[in-house]
Design a protein around this motif. Structure first.
Motif, PDB file in Angstrom:
ATOM      1  N   GLN A   1       0.840  -1.189   0.000  1.00 55.13           N
ATOM      2  CA  GLN A   1       0.000   0.000   0.000  1.00 55.13           C
ATOM      3  C   GLN A   1       0.882   1.247   0.000  1.00 55.13           C
ATOM      4  O   GLN A   1       1.745   1.411   0.849  1.00 55.13           O
ATOM      5  CB  GLN A   1      -0.887   0.007   1.244  1.00 55.13           C
ATOM      6  N   SER A   2       0.659   2.125  -0.959  1.00 49.80           N
ATOM      7  CA  SER A   2       1.407   3.363  -1.042  1.00 49.80           C
ATOM      8  C   SER A   2       0.681   4.440  -0.249  1.00 49.80           C
ATOM      9  O   SER A   2      -0.552   4.525  -0.287  1.00 49.80           O
ATOM     10  CB  SER A   2       1.536   3.793  -2.504  1.00 49.80           C
ATOM     11  N   ILE A   3       1.433   5.256   0.502  1.00 50.65           N
ATOM     12  CA  ILE A   3       0.833   6.361   1.237  1.00 50.65           C
ATOM     13  C   ILE A   3       1.850   7.497   1.307  1.00 50.65           C
ATOM     14  O   ILE A   3       3.037   7.252   1.504  1.00 50.65           O
ATOM     15  CB  ILE A   3       0.370   5.934   2.650  1.00 50.65           C
ATOM     16  N   VAL A   4       1.386   8.701   1.108  1.00 51.91           N
ATOM     17  CA  VAL A   4       2.259   9.865   1.229  1.00 51.91           C
ATOM     18  C   VAL A   4       2.268  10.309   2.686  1.00 51.91           C
ATOM     19  O   VAL A   4       1.319  10.064   3.433  1.00 51.91           O
ATOM     20  CB  VAL A   4       1.843  11.019   0.286  1.00 51.91           C
ATOM     21  N   ILE A   5       3.343  10.942   3.103  1.00 45.83           N
ATOM     22  CA  ILE A   5       3.529  11.313   4.498  1.00 45.83           C
ATOM     23  C   ILE A   5       2.394  12.201   4.999  1.00 45.83           C
ATOM     24  O   ILE A   5       1.930  12.054   6.129  1.00 45.83           O
ATOM     25  CB  ILE A   5       4.899  11.992   4.703  1.00 45.83           C
ATOM     26  N   SER A   6       1.896  13.118   4.172  1.00 45.10           N
ATOM     27  CA  SER A   6       0.815  13.998   4.622  1.00 45.10           C
ATOM     28  C   SER A   6      -0.452  13.199   4.938  1.00 45.10           C
ATOM     29  O   SER A   6      -1.163  13.511   5.895  1.00 45.10           O
ATOM     30  CB  SER A   6       0.522  15.088   3.593  1.00 45.10           C
TER      31      SER A   6
ATOM     32  N   GLY B   1      -5.065  19.643  13.429  1.00 47.54           N
ATOM     33  CA  GLY B   1      -4.549  19.130  12.172  1.00 47.54           C
ATOM     34  C   GLY B   1      -3.042  19.188  12.095  1.00 47.54           C
ATOM     35  O   GLY B   1      -2.350  19.195  13.102  1.00 47.54           O
ATOM     36  N   CYS B   2      -2.525  19.258  10.872  1.00 49.64           N
ATOM     37  CA  CYS B   2      -1.084  19.231  10.624  1.00 49.64           C
ATOM     38  C   CYS B   2      -0.627  20.609  10.162  1.00 49.64           C
ATOM     39  O   CYS B   2      -1.377  21.344   9.554  1.00 49.64           O
ATOM     40  CB  CYS B   2      -0.764  18.226   9.514  1.00 49.64           C
ATOM     41  N   SER B   3       0.614  20.894  10.453  1.00 53.50           N
ATOM     42  CA  SER B   3       1.223  22.098   9.878  1.00 53.50           C
ATOM     43  C   SER B   3       2.383  21.645   8.999  1.00 53.50           C
ATOM     44  O   SER B   3       3.021  20.632   9.272  1.00 53.50           O
ATOM     45  CB  SER B   3       1.709  23.046  10.968  1.00 53.50           C
ATOM     46  N   PHE B   4       2.632  22.383   7.957  1.00 52.14           N
ATOM     47  CA  PHE B   4       3.655  22.002   6.994  1.00 52.14           C
ATOM     48  C   PHE B   4       4.726  23.080   6.926  1.00 52.14           C
ATOM     49  O   PHE B   4       4.428  24.265   6.962  1.00 52.14           O
ATOM     50  CB  PHE B   4       3.026  21.783   5.614  1.00 52.14           C
ATOM     51  N   GLN B   5       5.955  22.650   6.830  1.00 48.09           N
ATOM     52  CA  GLN B   5       7.098  23.539   6.712  1.00 48.09           C
ATOM     53  C   GLN B   5       7.744  23.305   5.350  1.00 48.09           C
ATOM     54  O   GLN B   5       7.792  22.174   4.877  1.00 48.09           O
ATOM     55  CB  GLN B   5       8.126  23.239   7.815  1.00 48.09           C
ATOM     56  N   PRO B   6       8.286  24.356   4.746  1.00 48.73           N
ATOM     57  CA  PRO B   6       8.982  24.168   3.468  1.00 48.73           C
ATOM     58  C   PRO B   6      10.173  23.218   3.636  1.00 48.73           C
ATOM     59  O   PRO B   6      10.846  23.226   4.666  1.00 48.73           O
ATOM     60  CB  PRO B   6       9.461  25.583   3.112  1.00 48.73           C
ATOM     61  N   TYR B   7      10.421  22.399   2.632  1.00 44.15           N
ATOM     62  CA  TYR B   7      11.510  21.424   2.675  1.00 44.15           C
ATOM     63  C   TYR B   7      12.841  22.072   3.031  1.00 44.15           C
ATOM     64  O   TYR B   7      13.602  21.549   3.827  1.00 44.15           O
ATOM     65  CB  TYR B   7      11.661  20.697   1.331  1.00 44.15           C
ATOM     66  N   ASP B   8      13.128  23.227   2.415  1.00 45.04           N
ATOM     67  CA  ASP B   8      14.440  23.834   2.639  1.00 45.04           C
ATOM     68  C   ASP B   8      14.620  24.296   4.085  1.00 45.04           C
ATOM     69  O   ASP B   8      15.728  24.305   4.604  1.00 45.04           O
ATOM     70  CB  ASP B   8      14.697  24.977   1.661  1.00 45.04           C
ATOM     71  N   GLN B   9      13.527  24.643   4.776  1.00 41.12           N
ATOM     72  CA  GLN B   9      13.634  25.024   6.186  1.00 41.12           C
ATOM     73  C   GLN B   9      13.924  23.815   7.071  1.00 41.12           C
ATOM     74  O   GLN B   9      14.574  23.935   8.099  1.00 41.12           O
ATOM     75  CB  GLN B   9      12.359  25.708   6.668  1.00 41.12           C
ATOM     76  N   VAL B  10      13.442  22.674   6.684  1.00 39.79           N
ATOM     77  CA  VAL B  10      13.611  21.468   7.488  1.00 39.79           C
ATOM     78  C   VAL B  10      14.897  20.726   7.119  1.00 39.79           C
ATOM     79  O   VAL B  10      15.650  20.306   7.989  1.00 39.79           O
ATOM     80  CB  VAL B  10      12.391  20.531   7.328  1.00 39.79           C
ATOM     81  N   PHE B  11      15.148  20.555   5.829  1.00 41.03           N
ATOM     82  CA  PHE B  11      16.248  19.711   5.362  1.00 41.03           C
ATOM     83  C   PHE B  11      17.433  20.471   4.787  1.00 41.03           C
ATOM     84  O   PHE B  11      18.451  19.869   4.481  1.00 41.03           O
ATOM     85  CB  PHE B  11      15.742  18.721   4.316  1.00 41.03           C
TER      86      PHE B  11
END
Length: 85
Positions: A10-15, A30-40
């Motif tokens: 089963q495929s699932i995306v992290i969100s 709910g969830c909050s999302f951060q831009p990839y460049d801020q995290v990684f």
């Protein structure tokens, strides 16, 4: 030896996984999302959608998943949150 995927096909995306956990935990914010460049950091590229392949395991052992992701998440929640050791 070669790597073997243990789990599910089963495929699932992290969100979506995060949304399932939020619902299971009963959170209302709910969830909050951060831009990839801020995290990684700069230059990180997400992997995109991957479909797990459990074919090698099935061919070697005949094993197939018997439990759903939702059932497993509930078990993890019950073990780690409801009745921690």
């Amino acid at each position: 030896g070669k790597p073997v995927n243990l789990g599910s096909d089963q495929s699932i995306v992290i969100s979506d996984l995060a949304s399932k956990m939020v619902a299971l935990l009963g959170h209302t914010k709910g969830c909050s999302f951060q831009p990839y460049d801020q995290v990684f950091g700069d230059g990180f590229a997400p992997a995109g959608i991957r479909v797990p392949d459990i074919g090698r395991l099935q061919r070697a052992t005949g094993w197939r998943p018997s439990r759903s992701l939702d059932d497993i998440l509930v078990d993890c929640f019950n073990h780690l949150v409801v009745a921690p050791e």
